[in-house]
Design a protein around this motif. Structure first.
Motif, PDB file in Angstrom:
ATOM      1  N   GLU A 181      38.190  32.707  37.236  1.00 12.37           N
ATOM      2  CA  GLU A 181      38.417  31.774  35.812  1.00 12.37           C
ATOM      3  C   GLU A 181      37.788  30.406  35.973  1.00 12.37           C
ATOM      4  O   GLU A 181      37.349  29.929  35.017  1.00 12.37           O
ATOM      5  N   THR A 182      38.131  29.980  37.140  1.00  6.15           N
ATOM      6  CA  THR A 182      37.376  28.335  37.503  1.00  6.15           C
ATOM      7  C   THR A 182      36.006  28.595  37.081  1.00  6.15           C
ATOM      8  O   THR A 182      35.416  27.577  36.366  1.00  6.15           O
ATOM      9  N   THR A 183      35.138  29.494  37.694  1.00  2.00           N
ATOM     10  CA  THR A 183      33.584  29.416  37.402  1.00  2.00           C
ATOM     11  C   THR A 183      33.360  29.911  36.114  1.00  2.00           C
ATOM     12  O   THR A 183      32.409  29.270  35.554  1.00  2.00           O
ATOM     13  N   ARG A 184      34.189  30.744  35.383  1.00  2.00           N
ATOM     14  CA  ARG A 184      33.819  31.069  34.164  1.00  2.00           C
ATOM     15  C   ARG A 184      34.018  29.737  33.053  1.00  2.00           C
ATOM     16  O   ARG A 184      33.257  29.714  32.342  1.00  2.00           O
ATOM     17  N   TYR A 185      35.054  29.079  33.565  1.00  2.56           N
ATOM     18  CA  TYR A 185      35.477  27.814  32.666  1.00  2.56           C
ATOM     19  C   TYR A 185      34.179  26.946  32.715  1.00  2.56           C
ATOM     20  O   TYR A 185      34.022  26.319  31.644  1.00  2.56           O
ATOM     21  N   ASP A 186      33.653  26.613  33.973  1.00  3.45           N
ATOM     22  CA  ASP A 186      32.782  25.808  34.066  1.00  3.45           C
ATOM     23  C   ASP A 186      31.470  26.375  33.330  1.00  3.45           C
ATOM     24  O   ASP A 186      30.836  25.254  32.831  1.00  3.45           O
ATOM     25  N   ILE A 187      31.108  27.456  33.454  1.00  5.40           N
ATOM     26  CA  ILE A 187      29.758  28.038  32.653  1.00  5.40           C
ATOM     27  C   ILE A 187      30.135  27.674  31.273  1.00  5.40           C
ATOM     28  O   ILE A 187      29.336  27.086  30.609  1.00  5.40           O
ATOM     29  N   LEU A 188      31.202  28.001  30.661  1.00  2.00           N
ATOM     30  CA  LEU A 188      31.540  28.014  29.228  1.00  2.00           C
ATOM     31  C   LEU A 188      31.677  26.497  28.603  1.00  2.00           C
ATOM     32  O   LEU A 188      31.084  26.225  27.605  1.00  2.00           O
ATOM     33  N   GLN A 189      32.048  25.515  29.563  1.00  2.00           N
ATOM     34  CA  GLN A 189      32.026  24.074  29.251  1.00  2.00           C
ATOM     35  C   GLN A 189      30.683  23.705  28.968  1.00  2.00           C
ATOM     36  O   GLN A 189      30.321  22.856  28.421  1.00  2.00           O
ATOM     37  N   ARG A 190      29.564  24.264  29.937  1.00  2.00           N
ATOM     38  CA  ARG A 190      28.331  23.881  29.768  1.00  2.00           C
ATOM     39  C   ARG A 190      27.460  24.522  28.583  1.00  2.00           C
ATOM     40  O   ARG A 190      26.372  24.095  28.328  1.00  2.00           O
ATOM     41  N   ASN A 191      28.164  25.718  28.385  1.00  2.00           N
ATOM     42  CA  ASN A 191      27.494  26.379  27.309  1.00  2.00           C
ATOM     43  C   ASN A 191      28.380  26.954  26.099  1.00  2.00           C
ATOM     44  O   ASN A 191      28.984  28.101  26.353  1.00  2.00           O
ATOM     45  N   LYS A 192      28.410  26.065  25.081  1.00  2.00           N
ATOM     46  CA  LYS A 192      29.285  26.281  24.016  1.00  2.00           C
ATOM     47  C   LYS A 192      29.167  27.675  23.536  1.00  2.00           C
ATOM     48  O   LYS A 192      30.010  28.266  22.722  1.00  2.00           O
ATOM     49  N   LYS A 193      27.939  28.370  23.421  1.00  2.00           N
ATOM     50  CA  LYS A 193      27.559  29.691  22.618  1.00  2.00           C
ATOM     51  C   LYS A 193      28.104  30.862  23.332  1.00  2.00           C
ATOM     52  O   LYS A 193      28.175  31.909  22.586  1.00  2.00           O
ATOM     53  N   LEU A 194      28.443  30.796  24.616  1.00  2.00           N
ATOM     54  CA  LEU A 194      28.768  31.624  25.371  1.00  2.00           C
ATOM     55  C   LEU A 194      30.524  31.871  25.239  1.00  2.00           C
ATOM     56  O   LEU A 194      31.266  30.900  25.193  1.00  2.00           O
ATOM     57  N   LYS A 195      31.147  33.172  25.407  1.00  2.00           N
ATOM     58  CA  LYS A 195      32.460  33.129  25.322  1.00  2.00           C
ATOM     59  C   LYS A 195      33.229  34.028  26.429  1.00  2.00           C
ATOM     60  O   LYS A 195      32.304  34.563  27.362  1.00  2.00           O
ATOM     61  N   LYS A 196      34.296  33.715  26.348  1.00  2.00           N
ATOM     62  CA  LYS A 196      35.127  34.299  27.715  1.00  2.00           C
ATOM     63  C   LYS A 196      35.007  35.729  27.880  1.00  2.00           C
ATOM     64  O   LYS A 196      34.596  36.258  29.141  1.00  2.00           O
ATOM     65  N   GLU A 197      34.976  36.554  26.523  1.00  2.00           N
ATOM     66  CA  GLU A 197      34.568  37.995  26.773  1.00  2.00           C
ATOM     67  C   GLU A 197      33.145  38.584  27.161  1.00  2.00           C
ATOM     68  O   GLU A 197      33.053  39.513  27.262  1.00  2.00           O
ATOM     69  N   ASP A 198      32.417  37.372  27.354  1.00  2.00           N
ATOM     70  CA  ASP A 198      30.963  37.667  27.808  1.00  2.00           C
ATOM     71  C   ASP A 198      30.918  38.015  29.259  1.00  2.00           C
ATOM     72  O   ASP A 198      29.847  38.296  29.768  1.00  2.00           O
ATOM     73  N   PHE A 199      32.048  37.834  29.973  1.00  2.00           N
ATOM     74  CA  PHE A 199      31.927  37.847  31.405  1.00  2.00           C
ATOM     75  C   PHE A 199      32.834  38.786  31.885  1.00  2.00           C
ATOM     76  O   PHE A 199      34.233  38.875  31.413  1.00  2.00           O
ATOM     77  N   ILE A 200      32.614  39.476  33.125  1.00  2.00           N
ATOM     78  CA  ILE A 200      33.686  40.260  34.167  1.00  2.00           C
ATOM     79  C   ILE A 200      33.790  39.216  35.138  1.00  2.00           C
ATOM     80  O   ILE A 200      32.878  38.476  35.669  1.00  2.00           O
ATOM     81  N   MET A 201      34.841  39.402  35.847  1.00  2.00           N
ATOM     82  CA  MET A 201      35.308  38.531  37.058  1.00  2.00           C
ATOM     83  C   MET A 201      35.719  39.376  38.358  1.00  2.00           C
ATOM     84  O   MET A 201      36.032  40.430  37.819  1.00  2.00           O
ATOM     85  N   VAL A 202      35.736  38.975  39.357  1.00  2.00           N
ATOM     86  CA  VAL A 202      36.124  39.556  40.620  1.00  2.00           C
ATOM     87  C   VAL A 202      37.658  39.996  40.135  1.00  2.00           C
ATOM     88  O   VAL A 202      38.497  39.304  39.934  1.00  2.00           O
ATOM     89  N   HIS A 203      37.823  41.210  40.560  1.00  2.00           N
ATOM     90  CA  HIS A 203      39.089  42.032  40.403  1.00  2.00           C
ATOM     91  C   HIS A 203      40.329  40.948  41.167  1.00  2.00           C
ATOM     92  O   HIS A 203      40.492  40.547  42.330  1.00  2.00           O
ATOM     93  N   ASN A 204      41.416  40.696  40.250  1.00  2.00           N
ATOM     94  CA  ASN A 204      42.276  39.602  40.902  1.00  2.00           C
ATOM     95  C   ASN A 204      43.598  40.278  40.039  1.00  2.00           C
ATOM     96  O   ASN A 204      43.943  39.439  39.260  1.00  2.00           O
ATOM     97  N   GLN A 205      44.445  41.215  40.709  1.00  2.00           N
ATOM     98  CA  GLN A 205      45.385  41.645  40.167  1.00  2.00           C
ATOM     99  C   GLN A 205      46.718  41.423  41.171  1.00  2.00           C
ATOM    100  O   GLN A 205      46.590  41.915  42.263  1.00  2.00           O
ATOM    101  N   GLU A 206      47.717  41.127  40.539  1.00  2.00           N
ATOM    102  CA  GLU A 206      49.131  41.026  41.574  1.00  2.00           C
ATOM    103  C   GLU A 206      49.496  42.277  42.218  1.00  2.00           C
ATOM    104  O   GLU A 206      49.324  43.301  41.633  1.00  2.00           O
ATOM    105  N   GLY A 207      49.384  42.290  43.538  1.00  2.00           N
ATOM    106  CA  GLY A 207      49.781  43.207  44.552  1.00  2.00           C
ATOM    107  C   GLY A 207      48.637  44.042  44.870  1.00  2.00           C
ATOM    108  O   GLY A 207      48.604  44.887  45.826  1.00  2.00           O
ATOM    109  N   ASP A 208      47.435  43.530  44.299  1.00  2.00           N
ATOM    110  CA  ASP A 208      46.297  44.246  45.022  1.00  2.00           C
ATOM    111  C   ASP A 208      45.590  43.311  46.190  1.00  2.00           C
ATOM    112  O   ASP A 208      45.894  42.131  46.386  1.00  2.00           O
ATOM    113  N   ILE A 209      44.622  43.906  46.715  1.00  2.00           N
ATOM    114  CA  ILE A 209      43.914  43.357  47.884  1.00  2.00           C
ATOM    115  C   ILE A 209      43.233  42.049  47.368  1.00  2.00           C
ATOM    116  O   ILE A 209      42.658  42.109  46.191  1.00  2.00           O
ATOM    117  N   LYS A 210      43.177  41.125  48.253  1.00  2.00           N
ATOM    118  CA  LYS A 210      42.546  39.851  47.881  1.00  2.00           C
ATOM    119  C   LYS A 210      41.076  40.142  48.210  1.00  2.00           C
ATOM    120  O   LYS A 210      40.890  40.669  49.159  1.00  2.00           O
TER     121      LYS A 210
END
Length: 580
Positions: free
Chosen positions: A198-227
């Motif tokens: 989320e941090t790297t996605r936020y940084d990208i979106l701050q630099r690029n207002k035409k892009l949206k959150k839903e334009d990206f997938i991120m590394v799997h990060n779910q509670e209880g799962d492997i880091k």
């Protein structure tokens, strides 16, 4: 009248074409991306700020067999609770299929327990149980027929002249549809960029207002799962498309795809000869990194004067109309045909008859601008990219570039290990006695692998003897070594880096086989007449006949998965060296 009309049609047509091109290119989204010069030491790689453990796991290439082994090995590491201690995963080809799903999945499995399957003790592995597959288990992917999908796509390309299926996407789209789609990582109607969190996605979106959150997938990060460790998918950078076919496939360069950046760290200038024209060509490969969502984009002319450093430099680009996705990375990593096609004169014959259907056009292609030794940006061209295994099938060079100190290399090969071979100056190792991707790392070149020496020749004997002894004793075929690198300027590896490596070799393990129920043992002994013809050394293609391509049966998947997991979780003392 026709005398006056004919000249008028030509400029009108040209004007229409120019207008379409202008509208198309001008509408491409302009964006600010980050770029880095090549790293001169481990602390200059972009992920250095993440403070990763200096440990890594390599999942080798080898198609569905390698993917199969990797899933079991991932489960074994999970069973030992070691994932928290692993900093990197470096993967190639089939190993990258498993690693990409493991790293990024967001559908298809509710959690890691479903994704990585269930361990069953060998004495309980009946033929009936081996035929069962749980929902969400990654192993299901290997029962699907990739070849059928590829042939359908090739036909679609031919009948539509590339309008409905672009030729250089055939392989990538086939990999996406067959292996990644179930896990939310491939949707041609809704393509996604990829980034770390989320941090790297936020940084990208701050630099690029035409892009949206839903334009990206991120590394799997779910509670209880492997880091998740930091994933590096490895392919090979081949050459500019216009220069193919080339004489020397060894000009390949290690190319990395990560959640933070894409590129090839070490800049190399290549001079080669075109096989058809006979002309000498010179081009650059490698040298620095850019953010994944900017890969394939066109650098604005105003940016060409910039000199990159090891801190991120912002660059303005026009994003490519096709988003660069995680399927492009893992698909390119497994395009094994690329090096053969690009350096084979016979493969060029179709292009002499039908230029649009050259086999070169099947090799994945992207717009790319290398970064030179001084940090300046080279001219952009269309380059071809191919399987990481065409150059180095383990992903080990990538980890040595980053001076990782503790590494597990899973050699998920189908080459049997011959024990007690004589290895000396008069008897160099061959691919008939061991996996042919191993000994080039110790200074015994083979094929494309002429620049890959990272350890001394004397060290090879230690590795070979350790593996040989383990097989002779009917144990898991593995050996742990303490090695020291030799200097390799081609890949930027320093002399004297001390590294502890556990080599784990895919082979028969009688200690495990003897615990299986008798009907399963009998099927293994039947060889080609049984349910498991080449177990565990499944063929790269046609294990189950031509029509089944590289797919396996559920029984074959489960048996190799269970062996691969067992090789890890029953050797806790050996694998514990990864703990920090």
């Amino acid at each position: 009248m026709s005398f006056f009309k004919i000249p008028c049609k030509i400029p009108l047509q040209l004007l229409l074409i120019a207008s379409i091109v202008f509208l198309f290119t001008s509408c491409r989204t302009k964006a600010t991306i980050l770029a880095w010069d090549h790293a001169k030491n481990k602390n200059e790689f972009p992920e250095a700020s993440l403070n990763l453990p200096s440990t890594g796991v390599c999942f080798s290439g080898g198609g569905t067999r390698a993917m199969n082994c990797a899933i079991g090995q991932m489960k074994g590491l999970w069973e030992l609770g070691l994932w928290e201690d692993i900093g990197y995963v470096s993967a190639v080809s089939g190993g990258s299929w498993a690693s990409t799903i493991f790293t990024y999945y967001n559908a298809g499995a509710a959690n890691d327990k479903e994704l990585l399957g269930t361990i069953i003790p060998p004495n309980e592995l009946t033929l009936a149980k081996l035929n069962e597959m749980e929902d969400g288990f990654m192993g299901q992917a290997m029962t699907r027929n990739l070849e059928k999908d590829l042939f359908e796509r090739l036909g679609l390309d031919l009948i539509s002249f590339g309008a409905l299926q672009k030729m250089d996407f055939i392989w990538i789209d086939g990999i996406g549809h067959t292996y990644l789609k179930q896990f939310g990582l491939y949707d041609p109607e809704d393509p996604k960029y990829f980034t770390l969190d989320e941090t790297t996605r936020y940084d990208i979106l701050q630099r690029n207002k035409k892009l949206k959150k839903e334009d990206f997938i991120m590394v799997h990060n779910q509670e209880g799962d492997i880091k998740r460790p930091f994933l590096v998918v490895n392919s090979s950078l081949l050459a500019p498309s216009k220069d193919l076919p080339l004489r020397n496939p060894e000009n390949l360069s290690v190319f990395n795809y990560t959640p933070l950046y894409i590129g090839s760290n070490n800049p190399v200038s290549i001079t080669d000869r075109n096989l058809v024209s006979g002309k000498l060509v010179t081009f650059n490969v490698g040298g620095g990194f850019i953010e994944p969502f900017g890969f394939g984009g066109k650098l604005l002319k105003s940016q060409r004067h910039k000199i990159l450093g090891n801190t991120p430099t912002p660059l303005r680009v026009k994003l490519d109309k096709k988003r660069f996705e995680i399927v492009d990375a893992t698909g390119t990593s497994s395009a094994a045909f690329g090096a053969i096609v690009s350096s084979n004169t016979l493969a060029q014959l179709p292009s002499k008859i039908l230029p649009d259907f050259s086999l070169n056009n099947l090799i994945p292609e992207e717009n790319y601008w290398p970064i030179k030794e001084n940090g300046s940006i080279d001219k952009e061209e269309k380059y071809r990219f191919t399987d990481g295994g065409n150059l180095e099938n383990y992903g080990l060079i990538t980890l040595l570039q980053r001076e990782v100190k503790k590494i597990v290399v899973f050699i998920n090969t189908n080459s049997p290990l011959l024990i007690d071979c004589v290895v000396d100056g008069n008897n160099p190792p061959t691919g008939n006695e061991i996996d042919s991707d191993l000994f080039p790392l110790f200074g015994y070149p083979l094929g494309n692998q002429i620049h890959n020496q990272v350890f001394s020749k004397d060290s090879y004997l230690e590795v070979y003897k350790g593996l040989s002894e383990a097989k002779r004793n009917n144990k898991t075929v593995m050996t742990k070594t303490h090695l020291e690198t030799v200097r390799n300027d081609r890949w930027g590896i320093p002399k004297g880096h001390k590294v502890e490596i556990l080599w784990v070799y895919n082979e028969r393990v009688l200690e495990w086989e003897n615990q299986l129920p008798q009907p399963v043992q009998e099927q293994i002994k039947l060889g080609a007449r049984g349910d498991f013809p080449d177990f565990p050394l499944y063929k790269l293609i046609f294990e189950n006949g031509f029509s089944n391509g590289i797919s396996f049966t559920p029984q074959q998947v489960n048996l190799l998965y269970q062996l691969s997991a067992w090789n890890v979780y029953t050797n806790k003392e050996v694998f514990n060296f990864l703990r920090n």
